[in-house]
Design an enzyme around this catalytic site. Sequence first.
Site, PDB file in Angstrom:
ATOM      1  N   LYS A 214       0.862  -1.186   0.000  1.00  0.00           N
ATOM      2  CA  LYS A 214       0.000   0.000   0.000  1.00  0.00           C
ATOM      3  C   LYS A 214       0.895   1.232   0.000  1.00  0.00           C
ATOM      4  CE  LYS A 214      -1.460   2.694   2.999  1.00  0.00           C
ATOM      5  NZ  LYS A 214      -1.233   3.881   2.134  1.00  0.00           N
ATOM      6  N   GLU A 293       9.413   1.453  11.114  1.00  0.00           N
ATOM      7  CA  GLU A 293      10.461   2.484  11.020  1.00  0.00           C
ATOM      8  C   GLU A 293       9.764   3.823  11.032  1.00  0.00           C
ATOM      9  OE1 GLU A 293      12.381   5.288   9.655  1.00  0.00           O
ATOM     10  OE2 GLU A 293      13.088   4.145   7.900  1.00  0.00           O
ATOM     11  N   CYS A 327      13.331  10.848   7.399  1.00  0.00           N
ATOM     12  CA  CYS A 327      13.256  10.444   8.817  1.00  0.00           C
ATOM     13  C   CYS A 327      14.607  10.623   9.501  1.00  0.00           C
ATOM     14  CB  CYS A 327      12.768   9.007   8.922  1.00  0.00           C
ATOM     15  SG  CYS A 327      13.770   7.862   7.964  1.00  0.00           S
ATOM     16  N   GLU A 421       9.332  15.602  15.842  1.00  0.00           N
ATOM     17  CA  GLU A 421       9.863  15.615  14.484  1.00  0.00           C
ATOM     18  C   GLU A 421       9.059  16.584  13.619  1.00  0.00           C
ATOM     19  OE1 GLU A 421       8.811  12.320  11.788  1.00  0.00           O
ATOM     20  OE2 GLU A 421      10.955  12.180  11.371  1.00  0.00           O
TER      21      GLU A 421
HETATM   22  P1  ADP Z   1       3.299  11.030   6.656  1.00  0.00           P
HETATM   23  O1  ADP Z   1       2.617  11.984   7.591  1.00  0.00           O
HETATM   24  O2  ADP Z   1       4.748  11.224   6.546  1.00  0.00           O
HETATM   25  O3  ADP Z   1       2.597  10.857   5.346  1.00  0.00           O
HETATM   26  P2  ADP Z   1       2.021   8.714   7.619  1.00  0.00           P
HETATM   27  O4  ADP Z   1       2.398   7.871   8.773  1.00  0.00           O
HETATM   28  O5  ADP Z   1       0.720   9.422   7.672  1.00  0.00           O
HETATM   29  O6  ADP Z   1       3.234   9.665   7.399  1.00  0.00           O
HETATM   30  O7  ADP Z   1       2.026   7.882   6.276  1.00  0.00           O
HETATM   31  C1  ADP Z   1       2.869   6.787   6.012  1.00  0.00           C
HETATM   32  C2  ADP Z   1       2.037   5.699   5.376  1.00  0.00           C
HETATM   33  O8  ADP Z   1       1.039   5.308   6.305  1.00  0.00           O
HETATM   34  C3  ADP Z   1       1.298   6.136   4.108  1.00  0.00           C
HETATM   35  O9  ADP Z   1       1.272   5.051   3.197  1.00  0.00           O
HETATM   36  C4  ADP Z   1      -0.096   6.417   4.629  1.00  0.00           C
HETATM   37  O10 ADP Z   1      -1.099   6.274   3.639  1.00  0.00           O
HETATM   38  C5  ADP Z   1      -0.212   5.306   5.653  1.00  0.00           C
HETATM   39  N1  ADP Z   1      -1.281   5.465   6.636  1.00  0.00           N
HETATM   40  C6  ADP Z   1      -1.784   6.608   7.150  1.00  0.00           C
HETATM   41  N2  ADP Z   1      -2.767   6.319   8.015  1.00  0.00           N
HETATM   42  C7  ADP Z   1      -2.891   4.970   8.058  1.00  0.00           C
HETATM   43  C8  ADP Z   1      -3.721   4.043   8.760  1.00  0.00           C
HETATM   44  N3  ADP Z   1      -4.658   4.442   9.605  1.00  0.00           N
HETATM   45  N4  ADP Z   1      -3.543   2.705   8.536  1.00  0.00           N
HETATM   46  C9  ADP Z   1      -2.602   2.283   7.676  1.00  0.00           C
HETATM   47  N5  ADP Z   1      -1.790   3.100   6.984  1.00  0.00           N
HETATM   48  C10 ADP Z   1      -1.924   4.418   7.171  1.00  0.00           C
END
Ligand code: ADP
Length: 525
Positions: A214, A293, A327, A421
């Site tokens: 995903k 990570e 990161c 961060e």
């Molecule tokens: P950033 O803020 O740097 O985008 P995120 O942690 O929101 O970091 O995003 C990293 C990944 O996690 C992306 O692929 C995002 O779509 C996914 N993501 C965000 N929310 C969820 C969730 N509730 N469950 C699974 N994946 C998620």
Amino acid sequence: MDDPWTLPLRLAVQRHDVREPPYRKRVLHQPYRLPAVLTGSAARECRQLIGGEWVEAPGGATFEDADPFTGAVVATVPAGTREDARRAIEAAAEAFPNWSQTAPAERQAIFLKAADVLDARRDDVASWLTRETGCTVGWAMFQLQFVPGLFRQAAALGYMPTGEILPSDSGAFAMGIRRPVGVVGAIAPWNAALILSARSIAAPIALGNTVVLKPSELSPYVGGLLWGEIFGDAGLPAGVLNIVTHAPGEAGPIGDELVESPHVRCINFTGSTQTGRRLAEAAGRNLKRLVLELGGHNPLIVLADADLDYAVDASAFGAFLHQGQICMSTRRIIVERSIADSFVERLTAKTRGLKVGDPREPDTIIGPLINESALEVVKGRVDDALSKGAKLLAGGKAVGPCFQPTLLTDVPEASELGRVETFGPVATIEIVDSAEEAIGRANATSYGLSSGIITSDPDRGLELAQQIDAGVVHVNDQTVGDEPQMPFGGVKESGWGRFGGSAAINEFTELRWVTVRRAPHPFPF
Ligand code: ADP
């Protein structure tokens, strides 16, 4: 591929002997020029990859994927649903028995071919990295150097999970055998879109697992669907890699399906600590293995004996590469008082001189932030720190979709910038009276991803490195760096588990205990 962007990350130690100051910067080659294809304007119509078929989302729903600098739509992407994730997981589960039985040589050939296919598409992929993620030429080059190496190393992974013969008290011939875990869910971010999505699938597939990837909604093509094309060309069988995309804000249902499906045996996630925590809670409820990570608030310590020019270049590179959206970015520069004045003066001057603007221009250092809300967060955190007493040394303002490279000092711990961060080109400077105080400051964070110490005494640097509470410590380098074979990951709120090299074998295989009995047991009843 040698260019001045990738070499600092690979050869910093070789090209600068810290015991022989002064440090001299060398421009090793002409900068890489982006190809004409970079300016291509046609929006790509994407499909998801499920069971070897390129498919639309239910009802043909799509969303628009925009260039962070120009705002132009670069792709229309399926707005996939939980149902798509379910089908992708089923396809992966169906492909697993055959794929897990393939000879290591077969997997090796596919990974070597994938590396060649990616190398052949280097210009096209560089263009996509810029158009979809706003990344500068330098950051694109680093990623395009890393990933073919990652695949070529993954090509050997199938040969690496060796077992053990274990002494048994019961007379059985006992073994510990490594087996692939099954279906692996991979959730990837947008910031180092190419590396972090490639890393999320490479070791799992090379070790005989099947995968549902995903990608982030902010990099669905170059951080996701691209791998369907490349591994398709490399001959990966249908169903081994499945890719499900979704509209912005709709990650939750797909993540839930990955965490809750009994077919998925392990999930790897790279992203924010906030989302990682939510996933870990759900994974705990479902007793699912997780590799996480997460974020970092990475300190770079500059000791009094450091070569100042080197320390300034290292700090600027660590803090501002890819607009600080890494990161591992250097967030906190901790410098000893005796050199602080001249260090701050030189770093401030260098920071003010970094070019901000269109990432297509080869001398741009600071391109756009990924989107408007990211820009708002960075701006809000800087303003908040200033309102609480921080002093601004450089930058501090948004310029169109970009944020100026920014240096602050006297940042209060009560401000978010001081604790959390902040994904942007913002670094803070703290002045300390000793190396011991510097270590104390470096560890005064809930994160623990990367760190660095700059000193002209590498032995002392190594001794101090043992005292830093982080998954990665570099002596005489800044905090941004990775190689495919390294055990990469963090401690504390930066996550757990390790990507990279043989560490990945533990993460993406099960150790099974197998016995063979040649003489019958004397059962008591
Ligand atoms: P950033 O803020 O740097 O985008 P995120 O942690 O929101 O970091 O995003 C990293 C990944 O996690 C992306 O692929 C995002 O779509 C996914 N993501 C965000 N929310 C969820 C969730 N509730 N469950 C699974 N994946 C998620």
